[in-house]
Enzyme design. Structure first.
Site, short mmCIF file in Angstrom:
data_model
loop_
_atom_site.label_atom_id
_atom_site.label_comp_id
_atom_site.label_asym_id
_atom_site.label_seq_id
_atom_site.Cartn_x
_atom_site.Cartn_y
_atom_site.Cartn_z
N CYS A 80 95.12 93.00 -31.09
CA CYS A 80 95.17 94.63 -31.11
C CYS A 80 96.63 95.10 -30.87
O CYS A 80 97.11 95.11 -31.94
CB CYS A 80 94.35 94.89 -29.84
SG CYS A 80 93.95 96.70 -29.64
N HIS A 178 90.02 91.62 -29.10
CA HIS A 178 90.44 90.95 -27.86
C HIS A 178 89.64 89.51 -27.50
O HIS A 178 88.98 89.69 -26.75
CB HIS A 178 90.54 91.64 -26.69
CG HIS A 178 91.37 92.86 -26.83
ND1 HIS A 178 92.77 92.99 -26.39
CD2 HIS A 178 91.02 94.02 -27.30
CE1 HIS A 178 93.15 93.91 -26.56
NE2 HIS A 178 92.37 94.89 -27.15
N GLU A 180 90.83 87.14 -25.98
CA GLU A 180 90.98 86.74 -24.86
C GLU A 180 90.33 87.31 -23.67
O GLU A 180 90.62 86.77 -22.51
CB GLU A 180 92.55 87.01 -24.46
CG GLU A 180 93.10 88.68 -24.47
CD GLU A 180 93.25 89.46 -25.70
OE1 GLU A 180 92.51 88.83 -26.91
OE2 GLU A 180 93.67 90.34 -25.86
N1 GLN Z 1 96.01 101.54 -29.26
C1 GLN Z 1 96.81 100.74 -28.67
C2 GLN Z 1 98.12 100.58 -29.40
O1 GLN Z 1 98.36 101.31 -30.17
C3 GLN Z 1 96.37 99.18 -28.81
C4 GLN Z 1 95.23 99.08 -27.93
C5 GLN Z 1 94.94 97.56 -27.45
O2 GLN Z 1 95.89 96.73 -27.45
N2 GLN Z 1 93.70 97.40 -26.86
O3 GLN Z 1 99.01 99.94 -28.94
#
Ligand code: GLN
Length: 203
Positions: A80, A178, A180
Site C-alpha cells: 500500500c 495489505h 499483513e
Molecule cells: N492512501 C495512503 C497513502 O497515500 C496509503 C494507504 C495505506 O497504506 N493503507 O499513503
C-alpha cells in the site's frame, strides 16, 4: 538472514508478526536508523501514510541509504503506502511528495475512490501457493502504467479495466493491498522465498 521492517509509521508491527508467523530462520528487525539499513538483507515497507513515511525517512537520514540499497538490488516488499514509495512516478501525489522509487511504474494514490475507501476481495496472485489471496484494500492505490521490466502479479477489475494491484520488478515487490492484516502469510512467504533465492544466486 536479516529482514528489516521500516518502522517510522504505519502497520509495521503487523508485518513483523506476519514474517514471524512464517517460522523460518530469519531475524526480523524494526528499522529506524540508517545504520540498520546497511546491515539487512531485505526490507519491508509497510502500509500507512506514504507522505509521512517519506518525510520521516528524510528527517531520520534514511532516504539516501534506502535508495542506495534499491540501486544495489536488495529485495524490498512494499504494501500500500509501501507500493507508493517504490513507484518511480505518482498520480495524485501530495505537493512535493517524494518516493524512493525503483519500480518503473506510475501509481495512482487513493485510486479506488471515496465510495469504496476500504474493501476486501479475493485476488488471483501469480506465484503464491494456492493462487488466491484475500486482498484487504484501505485507501489503496493501483498501478496506472508500467515499464517493460515490470511483471504484473495480480489485477482488480474496475469499470471494465484490469488495474494492477501487485507487481514485481527484479527484487522489488509491491502490493496495493495489505496481506499483513489478512491473517494469511503466503505473500510474505513468497517474498521471503525470493529473498532466499537472491542470497543463493548472489546479488
Ligand atoms: N492512501 C495512503 C497513502 O497515500 C496509503 C494507504 C495505506 O497504506 N493503507 O499513503
Amino acid at each position: 538472514m536479516k529482514i528489516g521492517v521500516l518502522a517510522l509509521q504505519g502497520d509495521f508491527r503487523e508485518h513483523i508478526a506476519a514474517l514471524d508467523s512464517l517460522q523460518v530462520e530469519i531475524e526480523i528487525i524494526a528499522v529506524r536508523h540508517a545504520s540498520e539499513i546497511v546491515e539487512i538483507d531485505a526490507l519491508v515497507i509497510p502500509g500507512g501514510e506514504s507522505t509521512t513515511i517519506a518525510k520521516l525517512a528524510r528527517s531520520f537520514g534514511l532516504f539516501a541509504s534506502i535508495q542506495d540499497r534499491i540501486a544495489s538490488g536488495m529485495p524490498i516488499y512494499g504494501s500500500c503506502a509501501g507500493m507508493i514509495l517504490l513507484a518511480d512516478r505518482l498520480i495524485d501525489a501530495a505537493k512535493g511528495q517524494e518516493t524512493f522509487g525503483g519500480i518503473d511504474m506510475t501509481v495512482r494514490r487513493n485510486a479506488f475512490g471515496r465510495q469504496i475507501d476500504s474493501f476486501e476481495m479475493d485476488i488471483d496472485f501469480a506465484g503464491v501457493v494456492g493462487g488466491t489471496v484475500k486482498g484487504v484494500f484501505i485507501r489503496a492505490p493501483w498501478v496506472d502504467e508500467i515499464g517493460p521490466d515490470v511483471e504484473v502479479l495480480a489485477t482488480v477489475m474496475q469499470d471494465g479495466l484490469a488495474h494492477p494491484v501487485a507487481v514485481r520488478q527484479g527484487n522489488l515487490l509491491a502490493t496495493s493491498f495489505h496481506p499483513e492484516i489478512s491473517g494469511d502469510n503466503r505473500v510474505h512467504r513468497y517474498f521471503v522465498q525470493q529473498v532466499y533465492q537472491n542470497l543463493l544466486v548472489g546479488k
